[in-house]
Design a protein around this motif. Structure first.
Motif, PDB file in Angstrom:
ATOM      1  N   PHE A 120      18.975 -15.315 -48.366  1.00  0.00           N
ATOM      2  CA  PHE A 120      18.797 -14.363 -49.460  1.00  0.00           C
ATOM      3  C   PHE A 120      19.664 -13.124 -49.276  1.00  0.00           C
ATOM      4  CE2 PHE A 120      16.236 -10.855 -51.411  1.00  0.00           C
ATOM      5  CZ  PHE A 120      16.347 -11.261 -52.728  1.00  0.00           C
ATOM      6  N   ASP A 121      19.913 -12.754 -48.007  1.00  0.00           N
ATOM      7  CA  ASP A 121      20.654 -11.530 -47.734  1.00  0.00           C
ATOM      8  C   ASP A 121      21.169 -11.594 -46.298  1.00  0.00           C
ATOM      9  OD1 ASP A 121      21.172  -8.691 -48.883  1.00  0.00           O
ATOM     10  OD2 ASP A 121      20.420  -8.278 -46.866  1.00  0.00           O
ATOM     11  N   VAL A 122      22.286 -10.915 -46.055  1.00  0.00           N
ATOM     12  CA  VAL A 122      22.850 -10.806 -44.709  1.00  0.00           C
ATOM     13  C   VAL A 122      23.100  -9.332 -44.437  1.00  0.00           C
ATOM     14  CG1 VAL A 122      24.823 -11.378 -43.234  1.00  0.00           C
ATOM     15  CG2 VAL A 122      23.931 -13.085 -44.836  1.00  0.00           C
ATOM     16  N   ASP A 123      22.679  -8.888 -43.264  1.00  0.00           N
ATOM     17  CA  ASP A 123      22.860  -7.477 -42.928  1.00  0.00           C
ATOM     18  C   ASP A 123      23.200  -7.357 -41.444  1.00  0.00           C
ATOM     19  OD1 ASP A 123      22.480  -4.673 -44.076  1.00  0.00           O
ATOM     20  OD2 ASP A 123      21.333  -4.547 -42.213  1.00  0.00           O
ATOM     21  N   VAL A 124      24.095  -6.463 -41.121  1.00  0.00           N
ATOM     22  CA  VAL A 124      24.412  -6.144 -39.728  1.00  0.00           C
ATOM     23  C   VAL A 124      24.093  -4.674 -39.539  1.00  0.00           C
ATOM     24  CG1 VAL A 124      26.201  -6.053 -37.960  1.00  0.00           C
ATOM     25  CG2 VAL A 124      26.265  -7.861 -39.704  1.00  0.00           C
ATOM     26  N   HIS A 125      23.251  -4.383 -38.556  1.00  0.00           N
ATOM     27  CA  HIS A 125      22.891  -2.982 -38.325  1.00  0.00           C
ATOM     28  C   HIS A 125      22.797  -2.700 -36.825  1.00  0.00           C
ATOM     29  CE1 HIS A 125      19.232  -5.343 -39.216  1.00  0.00           C
ATOM     30  NE2 HIS A 125      18.747  -4.744 -38.141  1.00  0.00           N
ATOM     31  N   LEU A 126      23.094  -1.464 -36.484  1.00  0.00           N
ATOM     32  CA  LEU A 126      23.083  -1.020 -35.100  1.00  0.00           C
ATOM     33  C   LEU A 126      21.670  -0.618 -34.702  1.00  0.00           C
ATOM     34  CD1 LEU A 126      24.814  -0.340 -32.582  1.00  0.00           C
ATOM     35  CD2 LEU A 126      25.015   1.982 -33.498  1.00  0.00           C
ATOM     36  N   ILE A 127      21.224  -1.147 -33.579  1.00  0.00           N
ATOM     37  CA  ILE A 127      19.938  -0.771 -32.996  1.00  0.00           C
ATOM     38  C   ILE A 127      20.244   0.255 -31.907  1.00  0.00           C
ATOM     39  CG2 ILE A 127      17.907  -1.590 -31.727  1.00  0.00           C
ATOM     40  CD1 ILE A 127      18.095  -2.604 -34.635  1.00  0.00           C
ATOM     41  N   PRO A 128      19.623   1.427 -31.965  1.00  0.00           N
ATOM     42  CA  PRO A 128      19.937   2.459 -30.973  1.00  0.00           C
ATOM     43  C   PRO A 128      19.472   2.065 -29.564  1.00  0.00           C
ATOM     44  CG  PRO A 128      18.176   3.177 -32.451  1.00  0.00           C
ATOM     45  CD  PRO A 128      18.646   1.853 -32.948  1.00  0.00           C
ATOM     46  N   ALA A 129      20.131   2.642 -28.563  1.00  0.00           N
ATOM     47  CA  ALA A 129      19.735   2.416 -27.175  1.00  0.00           C
ATOM     48  C   ALA A 129      18.294   2.890 -26.991  1.00  0.00           C
ATOM     49  CB  ALA A 129      20.666   3.169 -26.238  1.00  0.00           C
ATOM     50  N   ARG A 130      17.564   2.161 -26.149  1.00  0.00           N
ATOM     51  CA  ARG A 130      16.168   2.518 -25.882  1.00  0.00           C
ATOM     52  C   ARG A 130      15.856   2.114 -24.446  1.00  0.00           C
ATOM     53  NH1 ARG A 130      11.161   3.194 -28.872  1.00  0.00           N
ATOM     54  NH2 ARG A 130       9.490   2.355 -27.609  1.00  0.00           N
ATOM     55  N   GLY A 131      15.500   3.090 -23.617  1.00  0.00           N
ATOM     56  CA  GLY A 131      15.234   2.801 -22.211  1.00  0.00           C
ATOM     57  C   GLY A 131      16.470   2.237 -21.548  1.00  0.00           C
ATOM     58  N   THR A 132      16.333   1.060 -20.928  1.00  0.00           N
ATOM     59  CA  THR A 132      17.466   0.423 -20.256  1.00  0.00           C
ATOM     60  C   THR A 132      18.258  -0.493 -21.193  1.00  0.00           C
ATOM     61  OG1 THR A 132      16.072  -1.405 -19.530  1.00  0.00           O
ATOM     62  CG2 THR A 132      16.290   0.467 -18.016  1.00  0.00           C
ATOM     63  N   GLU A 133      17.776  -0.646 -22.421  1.00  0.00           N
ATOM     64  CA  GLU A 133      18.450  -1.516 -23.387  1.00  0.00           C
ATOM     65  C   GLU A 133      19.562  -0.735 -24.095  1.00  0.00           C
ATOM     66  OE1 GLU A 133      16.695  -2.980 -27.357  1.00  0.00           O
ATOM     67  OE2 GLU A 133      16.255  -4.574 -25.916  1.00  0.00           O
ATOM     68  N   PRO A 134      20.809  -1.227 -24.008  1.00  0.00           N
ATOM     69  CA  PRO A 134      21.909  -0.506 -24.653  1.00  0.00           C
ATOM     70  C   PRO A 134      21.856  -0.660 -26.180  1.00  0.00           C
ATOM     71  CG  PRO A 134      22.704  -2.581 -23.772  1.00  0.00           C
ATOM     72  CD  PRO A 134      21.261  -2.464 -23.351  1.00  0.00           C
ATOM     73  N   ALA A 135      22.565   0.196 -26.854  1.00  0.00           N
ATOM     74  CA  ALA A 135      22.722   0.033 -28.301  1.00  0.00           C
ATOM     75  C   ALA A 135      23.383  -1.317 -28.548  1.00  0.00           C
ATOM     76  CB  ALA A 135      23.576   1.166 -28.871  1.00  0.00           C
ATOM     77  N   HIS A 136      22.961  -1.984 -29.607  1.00  0.00           N
ATOM     78  CA  HIS A 136      23.497  -3.311 -29.905  1.00  0.00           C
ATOM     79  C   HIS A 136      23.315  -3.606 -31.389  1.00  0.00           C
ATOM     80  CE1 HIS A 136      19.210  -3.890 -29.071  1.00  0.00           C
ATOM     81  NE2 HIS A 136      19.260  -4.912 -29.901  1.00  0.00           N
TER      82      HIS A 136
END
Length: 192
Positions: A120-136
């Motif tokens: 139905f839809d395609v989206d690419v979005h940035l997830i901010p860094a959180r704790g030890t998890e880098p932005a991705h």
């Protein structure tokens, strides 16, 4: 190849605007280039699945309401969805995430005239860094579902709130571009 079914679906999909087209092309390239694209451990990004759920019960099948969840970690309103965790069946991922986050059990995937579920839809979005998890990046594949608005929600630990929202009231909850795009698509489907 475990990525081939998703690539086939993506290639059949037709984006609705130039921005979505760019994200769609980026998603195809990402899936083609990353055999582990369904794994959360791929630190640059991964494929996720979401459900855009419209209201449809037997007595009032108007589809003018959609489900939004207030995401606990991000403290914002979104459609239900989440990580594939290795599952290449993104439609199944979207359904499972919707069920886990809303408690709705009677979800029906919608699609083409022959009712084959389609993207139905395609989206690419940035997830901010959180704790030890880098932005991705999340390469989010969204599917359209219908559900009975009379079925009760079941709160999960991932959500602060869950509700049915009239399409014309979405702006009171969020101004996310991707959600506005899905509202427009829903209105086109309903011939508003």
């Amino acid at each position: 190849m475990h990525r081939q079914p998703l690539l086939t679906q993506l290639r059949r999909y037709q984006p609705t605007d130039p921005h979505e087209r760019t994200m769609w092309l980026n998603t195809i390239a990402f899936v083609e280039e990353n055999p582990d694209c369904f794994e959360r451990s791929l630190s640059v990004g991964h494929v996720t699945g979401s459900a855009w759920i419209v209201a449809q019960n037997p007595t009032q099948p108007d589809r003018t309401q959609v489900v939004l969840i207030h995401h606990r970690k991000l403290d914002r309103w979104f459609q239900p969805g989440g990580h594939a965790d290795g599952n290449p069946d993104i439609l199944a991922v979207a359904r499972q995430e919707a069920q886990e986050e809303t408690g709705l059990t009677q979800l029906t995937a919608l699609g083409s005239a022959d009712d084959t579920p389609e993207i139905f839809d395609v989206d690419v979005h940035l997830i901010p860094a959180r704790g030890t998890e880098p932005a991705h990046f999340h390469y989010d594949i969204r599917f359209l579902f219908r559900a009975n608005p009379l079925e009760p929600f079941v709160q999960s630990g991932e959500t602060k709130a869950i509700c049915w929202v009239d399409l014309q009231d979405i702006i009171r909850y969020t101004t996310e571009e991707s959600i506005e795009r899905m509202v427009k698509k829903t209105k086109v489907l309903l011939c508003f």
